[in-house]
Design an enzyme around this catalytic site. Structure first.
Site, PDB file in Angstrom:
ATOM      1  N   HIS A  83      -9.836  -4.066  -4.092  1.00 56.68           N
ATOM      2  CA  HIS A  83      -8.467  -3.685  -4.462  1.00 56.68           C
ATOM      3  C   HIS A  83      -8.013  -4.469  -5.684  1.00 56.68           C
ATOM      4  O   HIS A  83      -8.729  -5.328  -6.203  1.00 56.68           O
ATOM      5  CB  HIS A  83      -7.509  -3.933  -3.283  1.00 56.68           C
ATOM      6  CG  HIS A  83      -7.455  -5.358  -2.810  1.00 56.68           C
ATOM      7  ND1 HIS A  83      -6.770  -6.360  -3.476  1.00 56.68           N
ATOM      8  CD2 HIS A  83      -7.995  -5.956  -1.710  1.00 56.68           C
ATOM      9  CE1 HIS A  83      -6.884  -7.491  -2.816  1.00 56.68           C
ATOM     10  NE2 HIS A  83      -7.637  -7.287  -1.741  1.00 56.68           N
ATOM     11  N   HIS A 113       0.994  -6.181  -7.526  1.00 58.06           N
ATOM     12  CA  HIS A 113       1.893  -5.031  -7.607  1.00 58.06           C
ATOM     13  C   HIS A 113       3.323  -5.542  -7.670  1.00 58.06           C
ATOM     14  O   HIS A 113       3.607  -6.696  -7.345  1.00 58.06           O
ATOM     15  CB  HIS A 113       1.687  -4.063  -6.430  1.00 58.06           C
ATOM     16  CG  HIS A 113       1.890  -4.686  -5.075  1.00 58.06           C
ATOM     17  ND1 HIS A 113       3.136  -4.978  -4.551  1.00 58.06           N
ATOM     18  CD2 HIS A 113       0.999  -5.069  -4.113  1.00 58.06           C
ATOM     19  CE1 HIS A 113       3.006  -5.501  -3.340  1.00 58.06           C
ATOM     20  NE2 HIS A 113       1.717  -5.582  -3.055  1.00 58.06           N
ATOM     21  N   HIS A 123       5.676  -1.908  -2.396  1.00 60.54           N
ATOM     22  CA  HIS A 123       5.029  -1.541  -3.651  1.00 60.54           C
ATOM     23  C   HIS A 123       6.144  -0.973  -4.527  1.00 60.54           C
ATOM     24  O   HIS A 123       6.353   0.235  -4.593  1.00 60.54           O
ATOM     25  CB  HIS A 123       3.912  -0.516  -3.424  1.00 60.54           C
ATOM     26  CG  HIS A 123       2.774  -1.052  -2.622  1.00 60.54           C
ATOM     27  ND1 HIS A 123       1.951  -0.267  -1.859  1.00 60.54           N
ATOM     28  CD2 HIS A 123       2.307  -2.325  -2.439  1.00 60.54           C
ATOM     29  CE1 HIS A 123       1.036  -1.015  -1.253  1.00 60.54           C
ATOM     30  NE2 HIS A 123       1.246  -2.272  -1.605  1.00 60.54           N
ATOM     31  N   GLU A 125      -1.905 -14.155  -0.275  1.00 62.66           N
ATOM     32  CA  GLU A 125      -0.957 -13.374  -1.083  1.00 62.66           C
ATOM     33  C   GLU A 125       0.371 -14.107  -1.184  1.00 62.66           C
ATOM     34  O   GLU A 125       0.943 -14.513  -0.180  1.00 62.66           O
ATOM     35  CB  GLU A 125      -0.740 -11.999  -0.450  1.00 62.66           C
ATOM     36  CG  GLU A 125       0.249 -11.127  -1.185  1.00 62.66           C
ATOM     37  CD  GLU A 125       0.404  -9.764  -0.545  1.00 62.66           C
ATOM     38  OE1 GLU A 125       0.886  -8.844  -1.225  1.00 62.66           O
ATOM     39  OE2 GLU A 125       0.060  -9.619   0.650  1.00 62.66           O
TER      40      GLU A 125
END
Length: 471
Positions: free
Chosen positions: A374, A378, A385, A429
């Site tokens: 991936h 974003h 998103h 993340e």
């Protein structure tokens, strides 16, 4: 007696039904939403009108709906949170006597229905609470004097088709049909759709100070939830229980929901990018990948942490974790205004490919996509998103954008490498605010280094002390 009771119930005044105390006080202000409408209008071409419809309600089971979630664009522009609505924004002032440059059509107040399905703002509420001077009931849209054909451009988003129809003409289906009839639309105008997306993306990709307050809060409380699971987790915990701890803490701090379906996967499940079952009854001595973020007043966090269920990384787990951490650090180093968006993923892929090659997991740098399939980043905001203008190589980071940085490695069972690496899925993340010459990690409150995670895992959690009856 029964008849008297029914008459009494249906005679309850709207003000009685609508009395409500102890509501949150940190919603976006009506001045914020007005400013966003003005910013939208400024980007419209001359002699144009824009329409923004609410989202449809969705059936959960038979006659029960999912909790309603507003179209983020309509919420952004108005603060209105109910279905069956449409906002009209005009580039130029309309009317000859009583003039206006925007109109909001809303659900009509109905005391009997509100007893069953909740309070409605109504026309008066739209005016007083949302600050929209020209507001009407949706049922009047069909008779509203507007000639869409006089405008050089009608701007609107993609029109949904899979929606219910209560035959009233005032629900979303009726509003859409009225619009299409008045405007003579038989087929969507792609240029109108593109212009709507361009305007809303241009606005929403840059966060205002008011939005940053909510973004900081939703990310911070998500970090608290991740940290609590790090302390509470153990081999006997289920994925669902870990998911539940996140949900409880989100609600404890006032979040209305999660910004997306939580991903809580142990071992091989953590190697499934959008794993959503969260139903493994034991994590066992595996890594637990948790991609969970709260939604607070419409704004979504997006935080992922990967932790060892027994509090200690194995040598193989640590090696993969450190590689992902190194890739994330390399991306952080180039996060600032002016950096091409594509460079973020290129940097992550470069570090991961070289690391996997060094570990002997791949034999060629091009094979990195087998384990890192991936992208790295974003936009983040009202949608997990979020909207933003991404147009390939020329797209650059801008000050006050919020993006994710989320490299990962996923080694599923039966992968073409030594079995000792199988079932290791790691993603880290974080939510990053872009600044002029640097960045701010909004999710810094949740540890990322492997040794800091192990140290936090040694602490006791409130949830460890909770006792429930056996069933």
């Amino acid at each position: 007696m029964k008849r008297f009771l029914l008459l009494f119930l249906f005679s309850i005044t709207t003000s009685q039904i609508h009395s409500q105390e102890n509501l949150p006080t940190d919603y976006l202000s009506k001045e914020f939403h007005k400013g966003r409408r003005e910013a939208f209008r400024a980007l419209m071409p001359a002699n144009s009108v824009a329409l923004v419809f609410s989202y449809p309600e969705r059936v959960f089971s038979r006659d029960i709906n999912y909790n309603f979630h507003q179209n983020p664009d309509l919420y952004y522009l108005t603060g209105y949170k109910e279905p069956d609505a449409v906002l009209l924004i005009f580039k130029e002032t309309q009317g000859t006597g009583e003039t206006y440059n925007e109109v909001l059509f809303v659900r009509e107040k109905n005391a009997a229905r509100e007893m069953w399905t909740g309070r409605r703002l109504g026309v008066d509420g739209a005016k007083s609470q949302l600050g929209i001077a020209t507001a009407y009931n949706g049922s009047t849209f069909k008779d509203f004097a507007i000639d869409f054909k006089k405008f050089d451009k009608i701007i609107y988003d993609k029109i949904p088709t899979d929606i219910g129809n209560d035959k009233s003409g005032a629900d979303l289906s009726g509003l859409l049909q009225t619009f299409k009839t008045k405007a003579g639309i038989t087929k969507e105008d792609e240029s109108s759709l593109e212009l709507f997306r361009s305007i809303t993306s241009t606005l929403r990709e840059i966060k205002t100070p008011e939005e940053l307050v909510l973004m900081r809060k939703t990310v911070k409380l998500s970090c608290i939830a991740h940290n609590e699971v790090m302390k509470a987790v153990g081999p006997d915990m289920s994925e669902n229980e870990a998911d539940g701890i996140h949900a409880y803490i989100h609600r404890r701090y006032g979040a209305e929901a999660e910004g997306y379906s939580p991903i809580v996967g142990a071992g091989a499940n953590g190697c499934i990018l959008h794993y959503g079952e969260n139903n493994s009854t034991k994590i066992d001595n595996q890594l637990l990948l948790m991609d969970v973020g709260s939604e607070y007043h419409g704004y979504s966090a997006d935080v992922t942490r990967t932790i060892p269920a027994n509090g200690k990384f194995t040598a193989e787990q640590k090696a993969i974790y450190q590689l992902v951490y190194d890739a994330q650090e390399a991306v952080f180093a180039i996060c600032k205004e002016g950096t091409p968006l594509l460079e973020l993923n290129n940097k992550a892929k470069e570090v991961l490919a070289n690391g996997l090659l060094k570990l002997g997991i791949i034999k060629d740098l091009k094979e990195v996509s087998l384990y890192y399939p991936h992208g790295c980043s974003h936009f983040l905001g009202l949608d997990v998103h979020d909207k933003g203008n991404f147009k390939g190589p020329e797209s650059l980071l801008k000050e006050n954008m919020i993006i994710t940085v989320e490299p990962g490695i996923y080694i599923s069972p039966n992968s073409k490498c030594d079995k000792k690496w199988w079932n290791i899925g790691v993603r880290i993340e974080d939510d990053i605010l872009i600044k002029k010459d640097s960045y701010e990690n909004l999710s810094i409150d949740s540890p990322r280094k492997w040794d800091e995670i192990e140290a936090l895992a040694k602490q006791k959690s409130t949830f460890n002390e909770m006792k429930f009856p056996k069933i």
